[in-house]
Design a protein around this motif. Sequence first.
Motif, PDB file in Angstrom:
ATOM      1  N   SER A 121       0.829  -1.217   0.000  1.00  0.00           N
ATOM      2  CA  SER A 121      -0.084   0.005   0.035  1.00  0.00           C
ATOM      3  C   SER A 121       0.900   1.369  -0.045  1.00  0.00           C
TER       4      SER A 121
ATOM      5  N   TYR B  71      -3.704   8.266  -5.636  1.00  0.00           N
ATOM      6  CA  TYR B  71      -3.441   7.091  -4.967  1.00  0.00           C
ATOM      7  C   TYR B  71      -4.495   6.895  -3.876  1.00  0.00           C
TER       8      TYR B  71
ATOM      9  N   GLU C  52      -5.089   3.258  -2.454  1.00  0.00           N
ATOM     10  CA  GLU C  52      -4.004   2.756  -1.647  1.00  0.00           C
ATOM     11  C   GLU C  52      -3.868   3.462  -0.169  1.00  0.00           C
TER      12      GLU C  52
END
Length: 553
Positions: free
Chosen positions: A240, A290, A293
């Motif tokens: 992640s 992102y 994530e």
Amino acid sequence: MDDRLFVILIILAVIILLIATDSYQRLKLKRSVKERWGKVPNQPRFDKEESLKQAWQEERSFTKWHSEIDDITWYDLDMLSVFELLNATYSSVGSEALYQRLRNYRWQEDTEMERLIEFYEAAPEKREKIQYHFAQLGKQDKNFSKHYLAKKQKKRLGSLPFFLLLGSLPFIGLLLFLLGWKQGLILIIASIIFNMIYYQVKKAQLETELTSMRYLVQTITTGIKVAKIAHPLRQEIQQSLKKLKSLPRFGFSFRVKNNSETEVLFDYLNMMVMMPFISYGFVLDKIERYNQEAIRLWELLGKLEIAAAILNFRTFMPVTSQPSFADGAVHAANVYNPLLEEAVMNPVDWSQTTLITGSNASGKSTYVKSIAINCILAQTIQTTLAESFTMQYGHVFTSMAVEDDLSEGDSYFVAEIKSVKRLLDAVATKKRCYCFVDEILKGTNTVERIAASSSVVHWLSQSVSLSMVATHDIELTEILKMSCANLHFSEQVTDEEGISFDYKVKQGPAQTRNAIALLSVLDYPEEIIEQAKKEAHYFDSYRKWQPLSTESN
């Protein structure tokens, strides 16, 4: 002494003081983490429910569960106090994740959570290191991080080049001063004053964005530190972080804080050079790209904290067990309520709708609540307050502490029937539900209460769900004897000892009443006591009440 040398010495002295103070605070924090293990958590300053609930509601926009503990059930069972007993977390990431876990759950075993707990048991030194990093992150009510992650479009603060220019002015002034230009000192002072004023004005308009970004970056920094420790979630956290780990370099001003006094000085330094606004601009684009994530990182870090909190809970509670799940009845050995200091343990053998009778304060409400709380804890944290506990996955609903709803204009009885109706709606879906009702329909007259209550309970008994109803109405035990099981709690009343309870559940309906006996214990006039006995005896004999004469006896 040369003015330039004096300034340099002052700067060095401040740096040394900050480093020394920071080191002391870190050692103090590590010692605190070690000493607090295995004890009841104490979080007086943080984790206000308004903040926790707001984060939980935001998470609903990107997470799905099988079941939810609604507000009525949550407050009926005082689940916030249960949460506080469990809440040995050190960061808001952990406390928000724990609150969410107690409000929503999936109907499946979380094997990953148990692996983490086993890991913590086997490696206490690594558990302490992980907790220390979360303690460095710290807690911040209303950090809005979940809100920020849930939003697809993030708010921009202004022109990044403009903020870079303002932030560079104090350094330009310092360079000029060191080169011998005394006007550089004027530029330092003027730019710092302007930047601090401008920062405060702008910050007041954009508090939510700055707060969210600060805690986001601090959490990512914590994730980087935690990922250096070998533990079951390490690989997933590292995955992640692949697209996120560069963020702390750009977001220096949002660095992890340790809640020490030195942070005040760092905050002032940040203001002087506009670092929060500059950092925000750099970090914003990556967070938008992102987002998934970041959400996954939050989930993994929250689980790390929850696992430690659950193990801590299992450590200091007197008796705990891991539940087993199987279709059919609820069985438990020595179940108890975690909110009572000297709780009496009782067995559970619950395979059909059950009526619980007994006098006030005899223990029936506590028994019902202890089972309801354990049905929630079994499905959320895989921990029960019992020697053993077996159940089938299902929804949990209560109708207990009903009050008038003035905002809706509802009387007590209307609020009560609305509360019960939501149980009926859930049961009508034909999914497994556990329904707990204390003093069903007590807000209306005796005849209609018993008629309506018996009809409701009988309807519930025909479903695949299980219901448990605590009541004073002995009549229900007779009306429903063909469709419901009966349990009761009893008491002893003596002139010498007054009233006493053993709080032990017993088979069958209650056979005794203590209200009139209590009048005698409390020295009510003898004629009142005798008249009450006569009226009760008459009703038991003829199932109706006789009018009282105005003539003296």
